[in-house]
Scaffold this motif. Structure first.
Motif, short mmCIF file in Angstrom:
data_model
loop_
_atom_site.label_atom_id
_atom_site.label_comp_id
_atom_site.label_asym_id
_atom_site.label_seq_id
_atom_site.Cartn_x
_atom_site.Cartn_y
_atom_site.Cartn_z
N LYS A 59 -3.03 -6.42 0.06
CA LYS A 59 -1.60 -6.72 0.15
C LYS A 59 -0.82 -5.76 -0.72
CE LYS A 59 -1.75 -11.46 1.51
NZ LYS A 59 -2.34 -12.62 0.85
N LEU A 60 0.49 -5.81 -0.59
CA LEU A 60 1.33 -4.86 -1.31
C LEU A 60 2.43 -5.54 -2.11
CD1 LEU A 60 1.77 -2.16 1.42
CD2 LEU A 60 0.65 -1.87 -0.73
N ASP A 61 2.34 -6.86 -2.31
CA ASP A 61 3.45 -7.57 -2.93
C ASP A 61 3.68 -7.14 -4.37
OD1 ASP A 61 3.92 -9.05 -0.64
OD2 ASP A 61 2.29 -10.42 -1.12
N GLY A 62 2.59 -6.92 -5.12
CA GLY A 62 2.74 -6.50 -6.51
C GLY A 62 3.44 -5.16 -6.62
N LEU A 63 3.10 -4.25 -5.71
CA LEU A 63 3.76 -2.94 -5.73
C LEU A 63 5.26 -3.09 -5.49
CD1 LEU A 63 1.39 -0.54 -3.82
CD2 LEU A 63 1.55 -1.01 -6.22
N PHE A 64 5.63 -4.02 -4.59
CA PHE A 64 7.07 -4.16 -4.33
C PHE A 64 7.79 -4.79 -5.50
CE2 PHE A 64 5.87 -3.54 0.12
CZ PHE A 64 6.65 -2.43 0.30
N PHE A 65 7.11 -5.72 -6.17
CA PHE A 65 7.74 -6.26 -7.38
C PHE A 65 7.96 -5.14 -8.39
CE2 PHE A 65 8.55 -10.71 -7.70
CZ PHE A 65 7.95 -11.21 -6.57
N ALA A 66 6.97 -4.27 -8.54
CA ALA A 66 7.11 -3.17 -9.50
C ALA A 66 8.25 -2.25 -9.10
CB ALA A 66 5.81 -2.40 -9.60
N ILE A 67 8.36 -1.97 -7.80
CA ILE A 67 9.44 -1.07 -7.35
C ILE A 67 10.81 -1.70 -7.60
CG2 ILE A 67 10.51 -0.12 -5.27
CD1 ILE A 67 7.76 0.56 -4.31
N PHE A 68 10.93 -3.02 -7.34
CA PHE A 68 12.23 -3.65 -7.58
C PHE A 68 12.53 -3.74 -9.07
CE2 PHE A 68 11.68 -5.42 -3.23
CZ PHE A 68 12.75 -4.74 -2.71
N ILE A 69 11.47 -3.90 -9.89
CA ILE A 69 11.72 -3.90 -11.34
C ILE A 69 12.22 -2.53 -11.79
CG2 ILE A 69 10.58 -4.01 -13.58
CD1 ILE A 69 8.87 -6.21 -12.49
N LEU B 126 0.04 4.44 -0.23
CA LEU B 126 0.77 5.60 0.27
C LEU B 126 2.04 5.15 0.97
CD1 LEU B 126 -2.01 7.98 1.51
CD2 LEU B 126 -0.75 7.97 -0.60
N VAL B 127 2.91 6.10 1.22
CA VAL B 127 4.28 5.75 1.61
C VAL B 127 4.33 5.16 3.02
CG1 VAL B 127 4.80 8.05 2.42
CG2 VAL B 127 6.63 6.62 1.61
N LYS B 128 3.33 5.46 3.84
CA LYS B 128 3.35 4.95 5.22
C LYS B 128 3.22 3.42 5.23
CE LYS B 128 0.98 5.66 9.57
NZ LYS B 128 -0.23 6.20 10.17
N ASN B 129 2.17 2.93 4.53
CA ASN B 129 1.98 1.47 4.48
C ASN B 129 3.12 0.78 3.77
OD1 ASN B 129 -0.59 1.68 5.68
ND2 ASN B 129 -1.38 2.40 3.72
N LEU B 130 3.54 1.40 2.65
CA LEU B 130 4.61 0.78 1.87
C LEU B 130 5.90 0.67 2.67
CD1 LEU B 130 4.08 2.40 -1.56
CD2 LEU B 130 4.51 0.03 -1.23
N GLY B 131 6.22 1.72 3.39
CA GLY B 131 7.46 1.70 4.16
C GLY B 131 7.42 0.66 5.26
N ARG B 132 6.24 0.52 5.89
CA ARG B 132 6.15 -0.47 6.96
C ARG B 132 6.40 -1.87 6.42
NH1 ARG B 132 1.13 0.59 9.04
NH2 ARG B 132 1.97 2.26 10.31
N VAL B 133 5.77 -2.19 5.28
CA VAL B 133 5.97 -3.54 4.73
C VAL B 133 7.38 -3.69 4.16
CG1 VAL B 133 5.11 -5.20 3.07
CG2 VAL B 133 3.54 -3.71 4.25
N LEU B 134 7.90 -2.62 3.57
CA LEU B 134 9.23 -2.71 2.94
C LEU B 134 10.31 -3.04 3.95
CD1 LEU B 134 10.99 -2.33 0.44
CD2 LEU B 134 11.14 0.06 0.96
N PHE B 135 10.24 -2.43 5.13
CA PHE B 135 11.32 -2.66 6.10
C PHE B 135 11.03 -3.82 7.03
CE2 PHE B 135 12.22 1.67 4.80
CZ PHE B 135 13.51 1.47 4.39
N ASN B 136 9.84 -4.47 6.88
CA ASN B 136 9.63 -5.69 7.65
C ASN B 136 9.77 -6.93 6.78
OD1 ASN B 136 9.16 -4.62 10.18
ND2 ASN B 136 7.08 -4.05 9.63
N ASP B 137 8.92 -7.02 5.76
CA ASP B 137 8.89 -8.26 4.97
C ASP B 137 9.92 -8.25 3.85
OD1 ASP B 137 6.85 -8.81 6.57
OD2 ASP B 137 5.26 -8.43 5.11
N TYR B 138 10.25 -7.06 3.35
CA TYR B 138 11.10 -6.98 2.18
C TYR B 138 12.46 -6.37 2.50
CZ TYR B 138 7.45 -8.42 -0.95
OH TYR B 138 6.51 -9.16 -1.60
#
Lengths: 104, 165
Positions: A59-69, B126-138
């Motif tokens: 999952k990537l939730d922790g990374l997004f918390f870090a980015i928003f922080i 990497l930015v590909k996975n992150l971007g996909r999740v960022l613009f869907n879930d976040y």
């Protein structure tokens, strides 16, 4: 890739957190206090990324918390710098002890 | 190899963080803080968060620290501006921080490590996975943070402008 124990990463971030806390308590220079806050936020970021990698590696939730922080820290630094400049303009000092009009 | 890199980066981060707090000159503090940020970015790379490491370096070392350096130079701060700090305050801060740190480390030490060490893909950060999740879930927090930036910008301009008499 996983030969680093999770606990060692947590020890590093704990040490960084309390170094920042010590700096926040001891320094009276407001810019250095702001830098201590940045240290504290970064230790929290390390915790988020470490837990994300070790507990939920898919999952990537922790990374997004870090980015928003990081984003919030940038906004906070901008506003705090504006306040510091204003304080310097009115008190000619950035010592927190000098700005005591609201203290008593 | 990864282990040695990790311990070197941890040592570097903690040492330069201590120098940030201890050094008298604010410019030296900022430079040591930049070293700390680079060490933390190295930690992110070791933890498979490459994009986060890049963002961290760009935002912190590139934007925030430059802002700090500008302000320090503009306000002409140096070592003899640093006010005197009382011994009692230092003592109390050491006791408070040290005790809390000991408690936290003692609590962490006995934790059984049941971490799921299952197949971490090396390219998860990497930015590909992150971007996909960022613009869907976040997507909603992403937009809200843009509002936060707008209000921070307005606030900074309003606080920074000269008083109109």
């Amino acid at each position: 890739m996983n030969e680093i124990p999770l606990l060692h990463i947590l020890f590093v971030s704990t040490a960084l957190f309390f170094i920042g806390m010590y700096g926040f308590f001891t320094r009276r220079n407001i810019i250095t206090m702001l830098m201590s806050i940045e240290l504290i936020l970064n230790s929290v970021n390390i915790n988020f990324v470490a837990f994300n990698k070790y507990l939920y590696p898919d999952k990537l939730d922790g990374l997004f918390f870090a980015i928003f922080i990081i984003a919030i820290a940038a906004a906070e630094a901008a506003v705090a710098i504006a306040i510091i400049i204003n304080l310097y303009r009115s008190h000619s000092s950035i010592d927190v002890e000098d700005a005591d009009e609201l203290k008593f | 190899m990864v282990q040695y890199t990790f311990y070197f980066l941890s040592f570097l981060a903690i040492l330069s963080a201590l120098m940030v707090v201890v050094s008298k000159n604010p410019v030296h503090s900022v430079l040591y803080l930049i070293i700390t940020f680079f060490a933390i970015a190295g930690h992110y790379v070791l933890m498979n968060a490459q994009f986060l490491a890049a963002v961290h370096i760009i935002v912190y070392a590139g934007a925030i620290m430059v802002l700090f350096l500008y302000v320090i130079m503009m306000l002409n701060l140096n070592a003899d501006v640093e006010p005197h700090k009382s011994k009692w305050l230092k003592f109390a801060a050491t006791i408070t921080g040290g005790l809390l740190m000991i408690v936290l480390i003692g609590a962490l030490r006995n934790v059984s490590e049941n971490a799921a060490a299952g197949l971490p893909g090396n390219d998860i950060g990497l930015v590909k996975n992150l971007g996909r999740v960022l613009f869907n879930d976040y997507a909603l927090p992403f937009e809200v943070s843009s509002i936060l930036f707008l209000s921070a910008m307005v606030g900074a301009v309003m606080l920074g402008k000269k008083e109109i008499k």
